[in-house]
Design a protein around this motif. Structure first.
Motif, PDB file in Angstrom:
ATOM      1  N   THR A 164       0.865  -1.176   0.000  1.00  0.00           N
ATOM      2  CA  THR A 164       0.000   0.000   0.000  1.00  0.00           C
ATOM      3  C   THR A 164       0.907   1.232   0.000  1.00  0.00           C
ATOM      4  O   THR A 164       2.135   1.111  -0.016  1.00  0.00           O
ATOM      5  N   MET A 165       0.332   2.406   0.024  1.00  0.00           N
ATOM      6  CA  MET A 165       1.148   3.617   0.064  1.00  0.00           C
ATOM      7  C   MET A 165       1.880   3.759   1.390  1.00  0.00           C
ATOM      8  O   MET A 165       2.908   4.429   1.475  1.00  0.00           O
ATOM      9  N   ASP A 166       1.352   3.097   2.442  1.00  0.00           N
ATOM     10  CA  ASP A 166       1.899   3.304   3.780  1.00  0.00           C
ATOM     11  C   ASP A 166       2.678   2.119   4.333  1.00  0.00           C
ATOM     12  O   ASP A 166       3.541   2.303   5.187  1.00  0.00           O
ATOM     13  N   THR A 167       2.375   0.900   3.863  1.00  0.00           N
ATOM     14  CA  THR A 167       2.981  -0.269   4.494  1.00  0.00           C
ATOM     15  C   THR A 167       3.006  -1.460   3.545  1.00  0.00           C
ATOM     16  O   THR A 167       2.399  -1.423   2.467  1.00  0.00           O
ATOM     17  N   ASP A 168       3.705  -2.521   3.956  1.00  0.00           N
ATOM     18  CA  ASP A 168       3.745  -3.784   3.223  1.00  0.00           C
ATOM     19  C   ASP A 168       3.225  -4.885   4.143  1.00  0.00           C
ATOM     20  O   ASP A 168       3.578  -4.940   5.326  1.00  0.00           O
ATOM     21  N   ILE A 169       2.380  -5.753   3.602  1.00  0.00           N
ATOM     22  CA  ILE A 169       1.767  -6.811   4.401  1.00  0.00           C
ATOM     23  C   ILE A 169       2.045  -8.151   3.738  1.00  0.00           C
ATOM     24  O   ILE A 169       1.709  -8.358   2.565  1.00  0.00           O
ATOM     25  N   GLU A 170       2.657  -9.079   4.466  1.00  0.00           N
ATOM     26  CA  GLU A 170       2.993 -10.401   3.948  1.00  0.00           C
ATOM     27  C   GLU A 170       2.004 -11.444   4.463  1.00  0.00           C
ATOM     28  O   GLU A 170       1.591 -11.394   5.621  1.00  0.00           O
ATOM     29  N   PHE A 171       1.655 -12.374   3.604  1.00  0.00           N
ATOM     30  CA  PHE A 171       0.811 -13.489   4.041  1.00  0.00           C
ATOM     31  C   PHE A 171       0.973 -14.647   3.066  1.00  0.00           C
ATOM     32  O   PHE A 171       1.446 -14.474   1.934  1.00  0.00           O
ATOM     33  N   TYR A 172       0.597 -15.833   3.521  1.00  0.00           N
ATOM     34  CA  TYR A 172       0.645 -17.001   2.656  1.00  0.00           C
ATOM     35  C   TYR A 172      -0.655 -17.085   1.862  1.00  0.00           C
ATOM     36  O   TYR A 172      -1.748 -17.022   2.425  1.00  0.00           O
ATOM     37  N   GLY A 173      -0.524 -17.223   0.575  1.00  0.00           N
ATOM     38  CA  GLY A 173      -1.703 -17.305  -0.269  1.00  0.00           C
ATOM     39  C   GLY A 173      -1.314 -17.570  -1.713  1.00  0.00           C
ATOM     40  O   GLY A 173      -0.130 -17.702  -2.041  1.00  0.00           O
ATOM     41  N   ARG A 174      -2.302 -17.624  -2.580  1.00  0.00           N
ATOM     42  CA  ARG A 174      -2.067 -17.855  -4.000  1.00  0.00           C
ATOM     43  C   ARG A 174      -2.459 -16.605  -4.788  1.00  0.00           C
ATOM     44  O   ARG A 174      -3.536 -16.028  -4.569  1.00  0.00           O
ATOM     45  N   MET A 175      -1.594 -16.209  -5.693  1.00  0.00           N
ATOM     46  CA  MET A 175      -1.854 -15.008  -6.476  1.00  0.00           C
ATOM     47  C   MET A 175      -3.123 -15.143  -7.306  1.00  0.00           C
ATOM     48  O   MET A 175      -3.875 -14.174  -7.483  1.00  0.00           O
ATOM     49  N   LYS A 176      -3.393 -16.335  -7.804  1.00  0.00           N
ATOM     50  CA  LYS A 176      -4.585 -16.552  -8.621  1.00  0.00           C
ATOM     51  C   LYS A 176      -5.849 -16.253  -7.822  1.00  0.00           C
ATOM     52  O   LYS A 176      -6.805 -15.655  -8.335  1.00  0.00           O
ATOM     53  N   GLU A 177      -5.868 -16.670  -6.553  1.00  0.00           N
ATOM     54  CA  GLU A 177      -7.032 -16.413  -5.704  1.00  0.00           C
ATOM     55  C   GLU A 177      -7.146 -14.923  -5.373  1.00  0.00           C
ATOM     56  O   GLU A 177      -8.251 -14.361  -5.352  1.00  0.00           O
ATOM     57  N   LEU A 178      -6.003 -14.282  -5.136  1.00  0.00           N
ATOM     58  CA  LEU A 178      -6.013 -12.848  -4.852  1.00  0.00           C
ATOM     59  C   LEU A 178      -6.511 -12.073  -6.069  1.00  0.00           C
ATOM     60  O   LEU A 178      -7.300 -11.134  -5.945  1.00  0.00           O
ATOM     61  N   GLU A 179      -6.073 -12.461  -7.254  1.00  0.00           N
ATOM     62  CA  GLU A 179      -6.503 -11.812  -8.486  1.00  0.00           C
ATOM     63  C   GLU A 179      -8.018 -11.887  -8.646  1.00  0.00           C
ATOM     64  O   GLU A 179      -8.672 -10.912  -9.030  1.00  0.00           O
ATOM     65  N   LYS A 180      -8.589 -13.031  -8.323  1.00  0.00           N
ATOM     66  CA  LYS A 180     -10.034 -13.215  -8.445  1.00  0.00           C
ATOM     67  C   LYS A 180     -10.784 -12.328  -7.455  1.00  0.00           C
ATOM     68  O   LYS A 180     -11.808 -11.720  -7.787  1.00  0.00           O
ATOM     69  N   LYS A 181     -10.274 -12.232  -6.228  1.00  0.00           N
ATOM     70  CA  LYS A 181     -10.923 -11.406  -5.206  1.00  0.00           C
ATOM     71  C   LYS A 181     -10.786  -9.919  -5.502  1.00  0.00           C
ATOM     72  O   LYS A 181     -11.679  -9.129  -5.199  1.00  0.00           O
ATOM     73  N   ALA A 182      -9.676  -9.529  -6.098  1.00  0.00           N
ATOM     74  CA  ALA A 182      -9.387  -8.103  -6.306  1.00  0.00           C
ATOM     75  C   ALA A 182     -10.360  -7.455  -7.284  1.00  0.00           C
ATOM     76  O   ALA A 182     -10.737  -6.298  -7.127  1.00  0.00           O
ATOM     77  N   GLY A 183     -10.759  -8.170  -8.342  1.00  0.00           N
ATOM     78  CA  GLY A 183     -11.750  -7.625  -9.266  1.00  0.00           C
ATOM     79  C   GLY A 183     -11.163  -6.880 -10.443  1.00  0.00           C
ATOM     80  O   GLY A 183      -9.957  -6.925 -10.725  1.00  0.00           O
ATOM     81  N   ASP A 184     -12.012  -6.121 -11.146  1.00  0.00           N
ATOM     82  CA  ASP A 184     -11.656  -5.503 -12.425  1.00  0.00           C
ATOM     83  C   ASP A 184     -10.728  -4.306 -12.322  1.00  0.00           C
ATOM     84  O   ASP A 184     -10.207  -3.841 -13.337  1.00  0.00           O
ATOM     85  N   ASP A 185     -10.520  -3.767 -11.124  1.00  0.00           N
ATOM     86  CA  ASP A 185      -9.606  -2.636 -10.980  1.00  0.00           C
ATOM     87  C   ASP A 185      -8.146  -3.093 -10.946  1.00  0.00           C
ATOM     88  O   ASP A 185      -7.236  -2.260 -10.891  1.00  0.00           O
ATOM     89  N   PHE A 186      -7.924  -4.403 -10.980  1.00  0.00           N
ATOM     90  CA  PHE A 186      -6.573  -4.950 -10.884  1.00  0.00           C
ATOM     91  C   PHE A 186      -6.240  -5.769 -12.125  1.00  0.00           C
ATOM     92  O   PHE A 186      -7.134  -6.283 -12.804  1.00  0.00           O
ATOM     93  N   TYR A 187      -4.930  -5.878 -12.403  1.00  0.00           N
ATOM     94  CA  TYR A 187      -4.493  -6.623 -13.592  1.00  0.00           C
ATOM     95  C   TYR A 187      -3.208  -7.388 -13.271  1.00  0.00           C
ATOM     96  O   TYR A 187      -2.299  -6.872 -12.615  1.00  0.00           O
TER      97      TYR A 187
END
Length: 245
Positions: A164-187
């Motif tokens: 983000t503009m203010d911080t970095d957040i680490e977590f275990y996950g899959r990019m494909k799942e994050l992409e699906k949750k993020a929606g059309d504003d993301f690529y």
């Protein structure tokens, strides 16, 4: 809401006005025979269909001057050639219709423009939509991250890092799942990167320059990225142009 039609040819103006009236019969529709007529108007339209190839001041010059007066106006270029499509981004065009166009396409573009106008009006009245968010688990804690704050995400050492503009957040996950949750504003510009269109400042075929970072562009994704970014700007009704290197 006022919808304007600017074209130096009377028959074209009447044709577009007729289409607008069939879709929005209750709205105020105004006609202009030149770009200067629009600029001289006492009240500028909220949505403007603007011909590019006009004698004297052409549509691109007119749009450039209009942006100085009203940066929120929704401008839809109407022309017989696609040669000016990239220049239209410089004045924040909402869409670019090439004549002749089908009624279905015209209706789709106008409906999207009206929806954008109404959303902006709602925002100006102080009625805000609830922003979507993402919940992740990091360091044993559940953290909620508003998606509008995410500049980009990347895969590093089998973890996803959200910047983000203010911080970095680490977590275990899959990019494909994050992409699906993020929606059309993301690529997904690269297999290891997911970027937020809202933070793009400029780009070329190899790199996307964000607000506070640079991320790689996959060669095979470039053409699709350009199309998706165009749709994003149309959907958002962005009035800034693209900075294409």
């Amino acid at each position: 809401m006022q919808i304007g039609v600017c074209d130096d040819r009377k028959e074209i103006r009447e044709m577009i006005i007729d289409k607008v009236k069939k879709l929005y019969p209750a709205e105020d529709i105004v006609s202009y025979g030149s770009g200067q007529e629009v600029l001289d108007a006492l009240h500028l339209p909220d949505i403007l269909f603007l011909d590019i190839q006009m004698p004297g001041m052409d549509g691109l010059e007119t749009a450039s001057e209009l942006r100085k007066l009203n940066r929120h106006m929704i401008i839809i270029f109407v022309t017989v050639t696609g040669d000016y499509v990239f220049r239209s981004f410089d004045v924040g065009a909402f869409h670019y219709l090439v004549k002749p166009f089908e009624d279905e396409k015209f209706a789709e573009v106008l409906h999207n423009a009206v929806r954008q106008f109404r959303e902006r009006k709602t925002e100006r009245m102080g009625i805000k939509k609830e922003m979507p968010s993402l919940m992740v688990t990091t360091k044993g804690k559940h953290v909620t991250i508003p998606l509008e704050d995410v500049v980009y995400a990347e895969v590093f050492n089998r973890k996803i890092i959200i910047h983000t503009m203010d911080t970095d957040i680490e977590f275990y996950g899959r990019m494909k799942e994050l992409e699906k949750k993020a929606g059309d504003d993301f690529y997904r510009s690269h297999r290891a990167y997911l970027i937020n269109f809202n933070f793009i400042r400029k780009y070329d075929a190899k790199t996307i320059y964000l607000e506070n970072a640079q991320v790689p562009m996959s060669k095979q994704n470039y053409q699709n990225f350009v199309k998706c970014y165009l749709r994003f700007n149309q959907r958002k009704g962005r009035n800034r142009g693209w900075d294409i290197l």
